[in-house]
Enzyme design. Sequence first.
Site, PDB file in Angstrom:
ATOM      1  N   GLU A 287       0.895  -1.167   0.000  1.00 11.38           N
ATOM      2  CA  GLU A 287       0.000   0.000   0.000  1.00 11.38           C
ATOM      3  C   GLU A 287       0.921   1.201   0.000  1.00 11.38           C
ATOM      4  O   GLU A 287       1.659   1.418   0.955  1.00 11.38           O
ATOM      5  CB  GLU A 287      -0.875   0.016   1.264  1.00 11.38           C
ATOM      6  CG  GLU A 287      -1.706  -1.230   1.476  1.00 11.38           C
ATOM      7  CD  GLU A 287      -2.677  -1.488   0.347  1.00 11.38           C
ATOM      8  OE1 GLU A 287      -3.059  -0.535  -0.356  1.00 11.38           O
ATOM      9  OE2 GLU A 287      -3.037  -2.653   0.143  1.00 11.38           O
TER      10      GLU A 287
ATOM     11  N   CYS B 181      -1.689   9.448   3.004  1.00  9.57           N
ATOM     12  CA  CYS B 181      -1.300   8.898   1.696  1.00  9.57           C
ATOM     13  C   CYS B 181      -2.223   9.313   0.557  1.00  9.57           C
ATOM     14  O   CYS B 181      -1.772   9.526  -0.557  1.00  9.57           O
ATOM     15  CB  CYS B 181      -1.216   7.388   1.782  1.00  9.57           C
ATOM     16  SG  CYS B 181      -2.609   6.700   2.665  1.00  9.57           S
TER      17      CYS B 181
HETATM   18  P1  NAD Z   1       9.185   4.638   3.346  1.00  7.25           P
HETATM   19  O1  NAD Z   1       8.868   3.848   2.141  1.00  7.25           O
HETATM   20  O2  NAD Z   1      10.409   5.458   3.361  1.00  7.25           O
HETATM   21  O3  NAD Z   1       9.293   3.674   4.630  1.00  7.25           O
HETATM   22  C1  NAD Z   1       8.258   2.792   4.974  1.00  7.25           C
HETATM   23  C2  NAD Z   1       8.831   1.671   5.821  1.00  7.25           C
HETATM   24  O4  NAD Z   1       9.750   0.916   5.023  1.00  7.25           O
HETATM   25  C3  NAD Z   1       9.622   2.152   7.040  1.00  7.25           C
HETATM   26  O5  NAD Z   1       9.402   1.299   8.127  1.00  7.25           O
HETATM   27  C4  NAD Z   1      11.061   2.023   6.556  1.00  7.25           C
HETATM   28  O6  NAD Z   1      11.987   1.886   7.608  1.00  7.25           O
HETATM   29  C5  NAD Z   1      10.985   0.774   5.709  1.00  7.25           C
HETATM   30  N1  NAD Z   1      12.072   0.625   4.742  1.00  7.25           N
HETATM   31  C6  NAD Z   1      12.798   1.591   4.123  1.00  7.25           C
HETATM   32  N2  NAD Z   1      13.741   1.027   3.329  1.00  7.25           N
HETATM   33  C7  NAD Z   1      13.592  -0.316   3.431  1.00  7.25           C
HETATM   34  C8  NAD Z   1      14.259  -1.436   2.843  1.00  7.25           C
HETATM   35  N3  NAD Z   1      15.290  -1.285   2.013  1.00  7.25           N
HETATM   36  N4  NAD Z   1      13.829  -2.673   3.174  1.00  7.25           N
HETATM   37  C9  NAD Z   1      12.794  -2.849   4.019  1.00  7.25           C
HETATM   38  N5  NAD Z   1      12.146  -1.828   4.629  1.00  7.25           N
HETATM   39  C10 NAD Z   1      12.527  -0.577   4.329  1.00  7.25           C
HETATM   40  O7  NAD Z   1       7.877   5.505   3.638  1.00  7.25           O
HETATM   41  P2  NAD Z   1       7.672   6.622   4.735  1.00  7.25           P
HETATM   42  O8  NAD Z   1       8.419   7.847   4.327  1.00  7.25           O
HETATM   43  O9  NAD Z   1       7.899   6.040   6.086  1.00  7.25           O
HETATM   44  O10 NAD Z   1       6.084   6.867   4.625  1.00  7.25           O
HETATM   45  C11 NAD Z   1       5.508   7.732   3.736  1.00  7.25           C
HETATM   46  C12 NAD Z   1       4.997   6.995   2.517  1.00  7.25           C
HETATM   47  O11 NAD Z   1       4.036   6.013   2.911  1.00  7.25           O
HETATM   48  C13 NAD Z   1       4.271   7.908   1.559  1.00  7.25           C
HETATM   49  O12 NAD Z   1       4.601   7.584   0.240  1.00  7.25           O
HETATM   50  C14 NAD Z   1       2.804   7.604   1.835  1.00  7.25           C
HETATM   51  O13 NAD Z   1       1.923   7.946   0.810  1.00  7.25           O
HETATM   52  C15 NAD Z   1       2.876   6.142   2.080  1.00  7.25           C
HETATM   53  N6  NAD Z   1       1.679   5.660   2.783  1.00  7.25           N
HETATM   54  C16 NAD Z   1       0.756   4.903   2.083  1.00  7.25           C
HETATM   55  C17 NAD Z   1      -0.405   4.456   2.708  1.00  7.25           C
HETATM   56  C18 NAD Z   1      -1.412   3.606   1.979  1.00  7.25           C
HETATM   57  O14 NAD Z   1      -2.284   3.028   2.639  1.00  7.25           O
HETATM   58  N7  NAD Z   1      -1.362   3.495   0.671  1.00  7.25           N
HETATM   59  C19 NAD Z   1      -0.634   4.779   4.051  1.00  7.25           C
HETATM   60  C20 NAD Z   1       0.305   5.544   4.723  1.00  7.25           C
HETATM   61  C21 NAD Z   1       1.475   5.968   4.075  1.00  7.25           C
END
Ligand code: NAD
Length: 519
Positions: A284, A318
């Site tokens: 997501e 999001c």
């Molecule tokens: P991000 O993708 O940077 O991080 C999300 C998670 O992934 C964190 O726990 C992070 O530590 C982990 N992560 C990062 N690199 C990784 C790797 N190489 N391997 C495994 N895990 C890894 O996102 P963010 O900045 O924390 O959150 C914001 C984003 O989330 C925005 O794009 C937002 O739109 C999205 N979001 C989507 C929804 C939805 O339901 N579609 C809901 C909330 C947030």
Amino acid sequence: MATAHANIQALTAARFEMPAKFTQFCENGGQPLGGYIGGQSVPGSMNATFETVDPGSLDVLARVCEMGEAEVDRAVTAAQAAFAGNGVNGWRDFPVDERCELVMKLVELADRDRDVLLACEIHDGGKVSELAEGDVDQIRACAEYFCDVARRIPLGDGPSLDVADGVRGFTYREPWGVVAGIIPWNYPIVLTSWFMFPALLAGNCIIIKPAEDTPLSALYLAKLAEEAGFPPGVINVLPGRGELTGQAIAEHPGIRYISFTGSPGVGQHILRTCDRHGTRMKREMGGNGAAIVLDDADPEVVARMIGRHANQHFGQTCCTIHRVFVDQKIADDFIDAERHFFENLKIGYQAEEGTQLGAVINPTQMSRVLKAQSETVARGGQPVVAGGPAEVPGKKGFYVKPALYRTQPGVQCNPQEVFHTFATICPVSSAEQALELANSTPYGLGASVWTKDVDRGIALAKQLRDGTCQVNCHNSIAYGLPYGGQGISGGPGAGVNCEDTFRDYTQVKAVYVSEYPEA
Ligand code: NAD
């Protein structure tokens, strides 16, 4: 304007005092907070810790131990043991009513410690209280919904079919085993609930990887889970950076299924990694939400509604509205009303009375937003509300002003999710043109149509490519309806919060049975 419309305002903070129980939890007797593995607090083999801060004040809330490859492996082993038990008493063998009972016990404890969880969301997550209250409510709502689903959707053997002469076949549905939830910083408690409850109720054991900016609520829930009496290893929480802890989770072949919420780039990277060893994954991800405003809409009312949605969690939701397409007949009035809404947002500390726009979560995010603001102008967006860094007296947080731009069809000034109170408004000559522009993006998470003609709104909403399409509302999410993205915003599977979400936490096998052949 002194009308009822003035009541449509941005989500707002009430003054919030940090409860002593939260402070004690964070202090942890002078020790950093450990990860939670196999029913124990674990300091981690790397001897590494990180600080989690309040983004509005930069006060350090807690020191947290970072979990590495060894801890991921230990958590997988603990979760596998909890899943299987001694062959008959593992989590997979618990009757559904017993799983529901433990989940609801956890919910009762979360209700009891509501102020601690609110403090996690307000201070660690940087939220205003009006939003944080709604988020904490999701713990109960999500648990109750999935307990009901778990009681209705049977696992085990499906109905038998005669598939050939003397051969019958049936399906066998079972939990995956060990699953992981990788969570972003913007809705920590909501997303922990959304992942944890359906996974557990389907009989899986879970490893939760909270975002490095917001580890506290998942760690506190783990503490409550222990008090509720969950068997050790059923719930594990591994705080740490994405590239370290998250990467180790993606690489571990013992994890059968990963639910991820976060940015599209990271989601695609994890998918490529875990696909190498056959781990299934659901994503997501981000959006670049659109709102279409038709010519019959009242520009002042709809500008307020769109402003409220665009500013939900300071634009860090999001499906937030970042792109508005408004009929040119009402565009000037609409833009003027939106300017008024954006300019009057009260910027401040998220735990102070009246704040409507608080700090963004970290310095990286702040530079991303400021860069996006200047790039929008460079690409031809005309500033209506100029953005830029903001000052909040007495606070050192990451404060950014809202930004609003006027644009026109053909000007590609807003191609990517910005994740702040940021929107472009594009006057259009028809609903069809608005639809075409709204759909001209690789994202596809959430979009809305605003009109007094609800039937016309529904007809247009169905043509949006997004996973969630709304008429005269935008950030609505309800249990029973899938919340998921199209394009680079999500997939595969059914999104979250519906019956298929529960099924996604199970695998189905086909079993064929023939009588043993006569000699
Ligand atoms: P991000 O993708 O940077 O991080 C999300 C998670 O992934 C964190 O726990 C992070 O530590 C982990 N992560 C990062 N690199 C990784 C790797 N190489 N391997 C495994 N895990 C890894 O996102 P963010 O900045 O924390 O959150 C914001 C984003 O989330 C925005 O794009 C937002 O739109 C999205 N979001 C989507 C929804 C939805 O339901 N579609 C809901 C909330 C947030």
